[in-house]
Design a protein around this motif. Structure first.
Motif, PDB file in Angstrom:
ATOM      1  N   PRO A  35       3.361   1.934  12.256  1.00  0.00           N
ATOM      2  CA  PRO A  35       2.358   2.993  12.149  1.00  0.00           C
ATOM      3  C   PRO A  35       1.857   3.527  13.495  1.00  0.00           C
ATOM      4  O   PRO A  35       1.184   4.542  13.538  1.00  0.00           O
ATOM      5  N   PHE A  36       2.185   2.837  14.574  1.00  0.00           N
ATOM      6  CA  PHE A  36       1.666   3.226  15.884  1.00  0.00           C
ATOM      7  C   PHE A  36       2.785   3.732  16.786  1.00  0.00           C
ATOM      8  O   PHE A  36       3.854   3.133  16.840  1.00  0.00           O
ATOM      9  N   LYS A  37       2.540   4.792  17.499  1.00  0.00           N
ATOM     10  CA  LYS A  37       3.562   5.398  18.358  1.00  0.00           C
ATOM     11  C   LYS A  37       3.928   4.527  19.552  1.00  0.00           C
ATOM     12  O   LYS A  37       5.069   4.536  19.993  1.00  0.00           O
ATOM     13  N   THR A  38       2.978   3.802  20.088  1.00  0.00           N
ATOM     14  CA  THR A  38       3.220   3.059  21.327  1.00  0.00           C
ATOM     15  C   THR A  38       3.290   1.547  21.137  1.00  0.00           C
ATOM     16  O   THR A  38       3.368   0.814  22.106  1.00  0.00           O
ATOM     17  N   LYS A  39       3.248   1.088  19.900  1.00  0.00           N
ATOM     18  CA  LYS A  39       3.295  -0.351  19.636  1.00  0.00           C
ATOM     19  C   LYS A  39       4.516  -0.691  18.797  1.00  0.00           C
ATOM     20  O   LYS A  39       5.105   0.162  18.137  1.00  0.00           O
ATOM     21  N   LYS A  40       4.858  -1.966  18.783  1.00  0.00           N
ATOM     22  CA  LYS A  40       5.976  -2.458  17.968  1.00  0.00           C
ATOM     23  C   LYS A  40       5.635  -2.354  16.483  1.00  0.00           C
ATOM     24  O   LYS A  40       4.463  -2.296  16.121  1.00  0.00           O
ATOM     25  N   PRO A  41       6.657  -2.395  15.619  1.00  0.00           N
ATOM     26  CA  PRO A  41       6.403  -2.407  14.170  1.00  0.00           C
ATOM     27  C   PRO A  41       5.582  -3.642  13.772  1.00  0.00           C
ATOM     28  O   PRO A  41       5.611  -4.672  14.455  1.00  0.00           O
ATOM     29  N   LEU A  42       4.883  -3.537  12.659  1.00  0.00           N
ATOM     30  CA  LEU A  42       4.127  -4.679  12.144  1.00  0.00           C
ATOM     31  C   LEU A  42       5.120  -5.705  11.600  1.00  0.00           C
ATOM     32  O   LEU A  42       5.966  -5.379  10.757  1.00  0.00           O
ATOM     33  N   VAL A  43       5.017  -6.917  12.065  1.00  0.00           N
ATOM     34  CA  VAL A  43       5.952  -7.979  11.704  1.00  0.00           C
ATOM     35  C   VAL A  43       5.838  -8.304  10.212  1.00  0.00           C
ATOM     36  O   VAL A  43       4.751  -8.562   9.702  1.00  0.00           O
ATOM     37  N   GLY A  44       6.980  -8.265   9.536  1.00  0.00           N
ATOM     38  CA  GLY A  44       7.029  -8.636   8.127  1.00  0.00           C
ATOM     39  C   GLY A  44       6.664  -7.536   7.147  1.00  0.00           C
ATOM     40  O   GLY A  44       6.682  -7.747   5.946  1.00  0.00           O
ATOM     41  N   TRP A  45       6.342  -6.344   7.659  1.00  0.00           N
ATOM     42  CA  TRP A  45       5.988  -5.208   6.808  1.00  0.00           C
ATOM     43  C   TRP A  45       7.152  -4.228   6.768  1.00  0.00           C
ATOM     44  O   TRP A  45       7.714  -3.887   7.808  1.00  0.00           O
ATOM     45  N   TYR A  46       7.466  -3.750   5.560  1.00  0.00           N
ATOM     46  CA  TYR A  46       8.594  -2.836   5.368  1.00  0.00           C
ATOM     47  C   TYR A  46       8.178  -1.682   4.465  1.00  0.00           C
ATOM     48  O   TYR A  46       7.376  -1.866   3.550  1.00  0.00           O
TER      49      TYR A  46
ATOM     50  N   PHE B  34       0.829  -1.200   0.000  1.00  0.00           N
ATOM     51  CA  PHE B  34       0.000   0.000   0.000  1.00  0.00           C
ATOM     52  C   PHE B  34       0.865   1.252   0.000  1.00  0.00           C
ATOM     53  O   PHE B  34       2.068   1.198   0.227  1.00  0.00           O
ATOM     54  N   PHE B  35       0.207   2.378  -0.270  1.00  0.00           N
ATOM     55  CA  PHE B  35       0.874   3.669  -0.338  1.00  0.00           C
ATOM     56  C   PHE B  35       0.608   4.406   0.964  1.00  0.00           C
ATOM     57  O   PHE B  35      -0.540   4.686   1.298  1.00  0.00           O
ATOM     58  N   SER B  36       1.653   4.719   1.702  1.00  0.00           N
ATOM     59  CA  SER B  36       1.472   5.366   3.006  1.00  0.00           C
ATOM     60  C   SER B  36       1.329   6.878   2.861  1.00  0.00           C
ATOM     61  O   SER B  36       1.700   7.451   1.843  1.00  0.00           O
ATOM     62  N   ARG B  37       0.840   7.485   3.893  1.00  0.00           N
ATOM     63  CA  ARG B  37       0.662   8.944   3.905  1.00  0.00           C
ATOM     64  C   ARG B  37       1.994   9.677   3.922  1.00  0.00           C
ATOM     65  O   ARG B  37       2.048  10.869   3.703  1.00  0.00           O
ATOM     66  N   LYS B  38       3.067   8.973   4.196  1.00  0.00           N
ATOM     67  CA  LYS B  38       4.401   9.584   4.226  1.00  0.00           C
ATOM     68  C   LYS B  38       5.064   9.539   2.848  1.00  0.00           C
ATOM     69  O   LYS B  38       6.265   9.708   2.736  1.00  0.00           O
ATOM     70  N   TYR B  39       4.296   9.290   1.807  1.00  0.00           N
ATOM     71  CA  TYR B  39       4.798   9.172   0.436  1.00  0.00           C
ATOM     72  C   TYR B  39       5.808   8.038   0.298  1.00  0.00           C
ATOM     73  O   TYR B  39       6.808   8.145  -0.393  1.00  0.00           O
ATOM     74  N   ARG B  40       5.512   6.962   0.984  1.00  0.00           N
ATOM     75  CA  ARG B  40       6.327   5.750   0.892  1.00  0.00           C
ATOM     76  C   ARG B  40       5.419   4.615   0.476  1.00  0.00           C
ATOM     77  O   ARG B  40       4.221   4.662   0.653  1.00  0.00           O
ATOM     78  N   MET B  41       6.036   3.572  -0.036  1.00  0.00           N
ATOM     79  CA  MET B  41       5.274   2.380  -0.335  1.00  0.00           C
ATOM     80  C   MET B  41       5.636   1.340   0.708  1.00  0.00           C
ATOM     81  O   MET B  41       6.785   1.232   1.130  1.00  0.00           O
ATOM     82  N   VAL B  42       4.613   0.599   1.149  1.00  0.00           N
ATOM     83  CA  VAL B  42       4.771  -0.383   2.213  1.00  0.00           C
ATOM     84  C   VAL B  42       4.455  -1.762   1.651  1.00  0.00           C
ATOM     85  O   VAL B  42       3.477  -1.933   0.925  1.00  0.00           O
ATOM     86  N   PHE B  43       5.302  -2.747   2.016  1.00  0.00           N
ATOM     87  CA  PHE B  43       5.208  -4.097   1.447  1.00  0.00           C
ATOM     88  C   PHE B  43       5.161  -5.143   2.551  1.00  0.00           C
ATOM     89  O   PHE B  43       5.915  -5.061   3.518  1.00  0.00           O
ATOM     90  N   LYS B  44       4.333  -6.153   2.363  1.00  0.00           N
ATOM     91  CA  LYS B  44       4.313  -7.286   3.282  1.00  0.00           C
ATOM     92  C   LYS B  44       5.221  -8.361   2.670  1.00  0.00           C
ATOM     93  O   LYS B  44       4.815  -9.154   1.826  1.00  0.00           O
ATOM     94  N   LEU B  45       6.463  -8.369   3.133  1.00  0.00           N
ATOM     95  CA  LEU B  45       7.449  -9.308   2.589  1.00  0.00           C
ATOM     96  C   LEU B  45       7.579 -10.555   3.455  1.00  0.00           C
ATOM     97  O   LEU B  45       8.175 -11.538   3.031  1.00  0.00           O
ATOM     98  N   GLY B  46       7.058 -10.520   4.667  1.00  0.00           N
ATOM     99  CA  GLY B  46       7.104 -11.676   5.559  1.00  0.00           C
ATOM    100  C   GLY B  46       8.185 -11.540   6.615  1.00  0.00           C
ATOM    101  O   GLY B  46       9.197 -10.866   6.407  1.00  0.00           O
TER     102      GLY B  46
ATOM    103  N   SER C 292       5.091 -13.669  -1.984  1.00  0.00           N
ATOM    104  CA  SER C 292       5.079 -14.059  -0.576  1.00  0.00           C
ATOM    105  C   SER C 292       3.667 -14.345  -0.091  1.00  0.00           C
ATOM    106  O   SER C 292       3.415 -15.336   0.589  1.00  0.00           O
ATOM    107  N   ILE C 293       2.709 -13.495  -0.459  1.00  0.00           N
ATOM    108  CA  ILE C 293       1.334 -13.695   0.012  1.00  0.00           C
ATOM    109  C   ILE C 293       0.705 -14.902  -0.674  1.00  0.00           C
ATOM    110  O   ILE C 293      -0.159 -15.565  -0.102  1.00  0.00           O
ATOM    111  N   LYS C 294       1.110 -15.207  -1.885  1.00  0.00           N
ATOM    112  CA  LYS C 294       0.582 -16.395  -2.584  1.00  0.00           C
ATOM    113  C   LYS C 294       1.006 -17.685  -1.866  1.00  0.00           C
ATOM    114  O   LYS C 294       0.283 -18.674  -1.892  1.00  0.00           O
ATOM    115  N   LEU C 295       2.163 -17.653  -1.225  1.00  0.00           N
ATOM    116  CA  LEU C 295       2.674 -18.846  -0.518  1.00  0.00           C
ATOM    117  C   LEU C 295       1.996 -19.063   0.824  1.00  0.00           C
ATOM    118  O   LEU C 295       2.071 -20.152   1.376  1.00  0.00           O
TER     119      LEU C 295
END
Length: 104
Positions: free
Chosen positions: A69-80, A40-52, A100-103
């Motif tokens: 995406p959250f100030k008080t939580k850990k990063p989403l696992v596998g998302w870059y 997806f396309f983030s509001r920070k003008y970056r693209m975000v990928f679920k690579l695993g 990756s998602i197909k697998l």
């Protein structure tokens, strides 16, 4: 300009793969495979990928950051996320995220 690059990639994948569709992720434009978001396309003008979570980042010669995406939580696992500066890598990363998602 940043969003146009994302749209170009999304349109190309939707044309080539019938199971790939447009969608949303956290109110941002996204790309889905069988109703699951993989990029997806983030509001920070970056693209975000679920690579695993087991994806090796050592093969890249540019910066991928863990998506947090959250100030008080850990990063989403596998998302870059990747800055617009490296937009020439976005399509390749989108294809890797699709594979990756197909697998899973």
């Amino acid at each position: 300009m940043e969003f146009e690059k994302f749209k170009e990639i999304r349109e190309l994948l939707c044309l080539k793969h019938p199971e790939v569709t447009e969608g949303k992720m956290m109110s941002s434009p996204a790309i889905h495979y069988n109703n699951k978001v993989f990029a997806f396309f983030s509001r920070k003008y970056r693209m975000v990928f679920k690579l695993g979570k087991d994806h090796s980042l050592e093969e890249y010669d540019f910066e991928l950051s863990e998506f947090s995406p959250f100030k008080t939580k850990k990063p989403l696992v596998g998302w870059y996320e990747v800055d617009f500066e490296y937009r020439d890598k976005w399509e390749t990363l989108t294809l890797k995220a699709l594979e990756s998602i197909k697998l899973n």
